[in-house]
Design an enzyme around this catalytic site. Structure first.
Site, short mmCIF file in Angstrom:
data_model
loop_
_atom_site.label_atom_id
_atom_site.label_comp_id
_atom_site.label_asym_id
_atom_site.label_seq_id
_atom_site.Cartn_x
_atom_site.Cartn_y
_atom_site.Cartn_z
N ASP A 1 0.86 -1.19 0.00
CA ASP A 1 0.00 0.00 0.00
C ASP A 1 0.89 1.24 0.00
O ASP A 1 2.01 1.20 0.52
CB ASP A 1 -0.90 0.02 1.24
N ASP B 1 -7.41 -1.54 -3.86
CA ASP B 1 -8.40 -1.20 -2.83
C ASP B 1 -9.43 -0.22 -3.37
O ASP B 1 -10.64 -0.37 -3.12
CB ASP B 1 -7.71 -0.59 -1.60
#
Length: 197
Positions: A135, A154
């Site tokens: 991320d 995401d």
């Protein structure tokens, strides 16, 4: 004046192919952008301080996530991986029934996002089915204190699920029909029927 035959084999094939093509195309684009951005983040952000952008509204901050989207459910990596595999399998199974373009877009986003994070689960440390997802987007704080750090997959997953919920709430079905409530006229009971969307 001749009207087109809505039950012709050619139109039936076209009604199947277009939504399916959108599903596949969107899933592949999401997957390519997600994997490419993670490779870039690994090369450029892994060993440096967070990069401040947009006056601090956005930071590029490298993190490894063992949870689900937006770092939810950390510590349940194996379970989340199996859930993601199931989601991908269900989407592939239902693709044969797909006749709705909006559903094609929704499922394409979900499939691309789920597959992007699954690649990390399969091939990144600490090991197969337990890999940590990369991320690197953080909102309003460099270390995810305001909003959990996230990635392209995401964003695609959340957008696809939100669109799916909206389609359900508005009565649009995956087979291209639309659920419509019949107005109560006489007699008890109201029945749902489906009309072509």
């Amino acid at each position: 004046m001749n009207t087109p035959d809505t039950h012709s084999p050619v139109l039936e094939v076209q009604s199947r192919r277009r939504p399916l093509a959108w599903l596949v195309a969107i899933a592949l684009v999401v997957l390519a952008i997600d994997l490419g951005s993670k490779m870039w983040a690994l090369a450029e952000l892994a060993d440096r301080e967070p990069v401040r952008l947009l006056g601090g509204a956005l930071y590029l901050s490298f993190a490894r996530n063992t949870g689900a989207a937006f770092s939810l459910g950390s510590g349940y990596t194996l379970v989340l991986t199996l859930i993601s595999v199931t989601v991908v399998g269900v989407i592939i199974r239902f693709a044969s029934k797909l006749r709705s373009l909006p559903w094609g877009v929704s499922l394409g986003l979900i499939l691309g996002g789920a597959t992007g994070n699954l690649v990390d689960r399969f091939f990144r440390d600490p090991g197969f089915l337990r890999g940590a997802v990369i991320d690197f987007f953080s909102l309003f704080d460099p270390y995810g204190q305001v909003w959990p750090i996230f990635n392209v997959a995401d964003m695609a997953l959340v957008t696809g699920v939100a669109l799916a919920v909206l389609l359900e709430l508005t009565g649009r079905r995956i087979d291209g029909t639309r659920a419509v409530k019949e107005r109560k006229t006489a007699g008890p009971g109201t029945r749902d029927k489906a009309e072509q969307a």
